[in-house]
Write an enzyme that holds these catalytic residues in place. Sequence first.
Site, PDB file in Angstrom:
ATOM      1  N   LYS A   1       0.859  -1.192   0.000  1.00 20.78           N
ATOM      2  CA  LYS A   1       0.000   0.000   0.000  1.00 20.78           C
ATOM      3  C   LYS A   1       0.894   1.240   0.000  1.00 20.78           C
ATOM      4  O   LYS A   1       1.754   1.404   0.877  1.00 20.78           O
ATOM      5  CB  LYS A   1      -0.884  -0.038   1.242  1.00 20.78           C
ATOM      6  CG  LYS A   1      -2.154   0.761   1.129  1.00 20.78           C
ATOM      7  CD  LYS A   1      -3.046   0.439   2.319  1.00 20.78           C
ATOM      8  CE  LYS A   1      -4.297   1.263   2.325  1.00 20.78           C
ATOM      9  NZ  LYS A   1      -5.038   1.109   3.594  1.00 20.78           N
TER      10      LYS A   1
HETATM   11  C1  E4P Z   1      -8.431   2.054   3.493  1.00 26.19           C
HETATM   12  O1  E4P Z   1      -7.602   1.310   3.058  1.00 26.19           O
HETATM   13  C2  E4P Z   1      -8.266   2.841   4.725  1.00 26.19           C
HETATM   14  O2  E4P Z   1      -7.604   2.040   5.677  1.00 26.19           O
HETATM   15  C3  E4P Z   1      -9.574   3.241   5.372  1.00 26.19           C
HETATM   16  O3  E4P Z   1     -10.686   2.865   4.600  1.00 26.19           O
HETATM   17  C4  E4P Z   1      -9.602   4.593   5.976  1.00 26.19           C
HETATM   18  O4  E4P Z   1     -10.882   4.839   6.510  1.00 26.19           O
HETATM   19  P1  E4P Z   1     -11.198   6.038   7.521  1.00 26.19           P
HETATM   20  O5  E4P Z   1     -11.384   7.285   6.744  1.00 26.19           O
HETATM   21  O6  E4P Z   1     -12.489   5.606   8.183  1.00 26.19           O
HETATM   22  O7  E4P Z   1     -10.041   6.113   8.473  1.00 26.19           O
END
Ligand code: E4P
Length: 221
Positions: free
Chosen positions: A83
Amino acid sequence: MELYIDTANLDEIKQAHDLGVLDGVTTNPSLVAKEGVDFHTRLEEICKIVSGPVSGEVVSTDAEGMLKEAEVLTKIADNIVIKLPTTVEGVKACKALSDHGVRTNLTLCFQPLQAMVVAKAGAFLVSPFLGRLDDIGADGVDLIHQIRTIYDNYGYQTKILAASIRGPKHMIDCAIAGADVATVPFKVIKQMLNHPLTDIGLKAFLEDWYKANPKPEAATV
Ligand code: E4P
């Protein structure tokens, strides 16, 4: 639509996996920090439960550092996806990794041109963050529609992973907009199966059934 869980919590991952419909896992530095565990050990534990893509995020901000981290992360398991932030350096790292057959998830995507560039760089997944756009008064679902159209216009193969999902309505909207994958907190996975009419209906069916077919214990009373 594929369903990923967005957590680094092992218990939640096990429960979601037991449903039999879990396709993958996404983590991020905040989610791992919340668990207070070693990042690499936790990724290893997750990959023992889930065989689908498991995203582990780098914390370097330069491409060289990202690639060094990726080298270590990819050794954890075959299903690790690297990622990377959707930045200039993230795109450089994405291209280098894609050229070597390493799958990437380009995260923190907030506008359609970012999605177009990461697709050109060979990203396996792009993560548009719906909830965080809604939080500032923009329209997160609209971004999914825009990316879907652009990807379909040009045949880009990058999968659209709807992220930062806050509830069932987001899920419905993303599915209609054609997101390939949605990553959601465990709470939302449970909400997806909830309807009060299901509970009321089931209760009534069982009451009617047992009135006509008393349970053996009840029959002896
Ligand atoms: C995705 O990969 C992220 O980890 C995640 O969806 C972030 O979500 P949030 O905005 O609720 O922190």
